[in-house]
Design an enzyme around this catalytic site. Structure first.
Site, short mmCIF file in Angstrom:
data_model
loop_
_atom_site.label_atom_id
_atom_site.label_comp_id
_atom_site.label_asym_id
_atom_site.label_seq_id
_atom_site.Cartn_x
_atom_site.Cartn_y
_atom_site.Cartn_z
CB CYS A 106 36.06 44.46 37.69
SG CYS A 106 35.37 45.84 38.61
CB SER A 107 40.52 44.94 38.94
OG SER A 107 40.20 46.03 38.10
CB CYS A 108 37.10 48.34 42.54
SG CYS A 108 35.98 48.48 41.14
CB CYS A 114 36.93 44.26 43.20
SG CYS A 114 35.58 44.79 42.11
FE FE Z 1 36.12 46.31 40.50
#
Ligand code: FE
Length: 203
Positions: free
Chosen positions: A108-110, A105
């Site tokens: 961000c961090s999905c 991602c």
């Molecule tokens: Fe994310």
């Protein structure tokens, strides 16, 4: 959760800010009964890479399930009850001899929580997110996955809704393993695509 007074919550650490937010929301009666407990239970007990391992091992031994997983990942995951936040629209990516899939991602961090669990720290790091999309082969090599030059690295950047899991190739030498034994070869890193499954249990 125990209450804190505002004066105890004015620090700047993430934990202190979370408590401050919790207390404000609670004061406004905006946290439904049992909501925090339900989420905590999900993170601690339900979101687990062992779920993804079950899907991969099943796909390796059951061609019909594999077809369903690749055709409609969300529905195939629902067969196992792997649903919930960050798992509303799931797509399985099949590795081949020519293509190695990797998930990131870049924003961000999905990640696919119900199937992979929560993301590792390095997955959330700026360096991994920035470099994987530009030099995927090099990043994989640094992480211990040195691919043949003929293998194409395909990087899948998670969007607002789609959540992925990688379906790796079944390792050679695993022909005699049971489905349960095959599950032990699959780790979170394998499901993200930065590692390859080995023929001996990784966990
Ligand atoms: Fe994310």
């Amino acid at each position: 959760m125990k209450d804190q007074t505002p004066s105890q919550s004015q620090g700047s650490s993430p934990g202190e800010r979370a408590w401050a937010l919790f207390n404000v929301l609670k004061g406004k009666n905006l946290i439904p009964e049992g909501y925090i407990e339900t989420l905590t239970d999900m993170f601690a007990n339900k979101f687990d890479p062992a779920n993804g391992a079950k899907l991969v091992a099943r796909a390796w031994v059951d061609p019909e399930f594999k077809k369903r997983l690749l055709t409609n990942g969300t529905a195939a995951c629902e067969e196992y009850g792997y649903t919930g936040p960050q798992g509303e629209y799931i797509v399985a990516l099949e590795d081949t001899a020519e293509v190695k899939n990797v998930i990131v991602c870049s924003l961000c961090s999905c990640t696919n929580w119900p199937v992979l669990g929560l993301p590792p720290e390095w997955y959330k790091g700026f360096e991994f997110r920035a470099r994987l999309v530009r030099e995927g082969r090099t990043v994989l090599k640094e992480l211990g996955t040195d691919l043949p030059s003929g293998t194409m690295v395909k990087v899948w950047d998670t969007t607002a809704e789609t959540r992925y899991l990688v379906l790796p190739q079944r390792p050679e030498g695993t022909e005699n393993l049971t489905q349960e034994q095959l599950e032990k070869l699959i780790t979170k890193d394998v499901l993200i695509g930065v590692a390859l499954p080995t023929s001996t249990p990784a966990r």
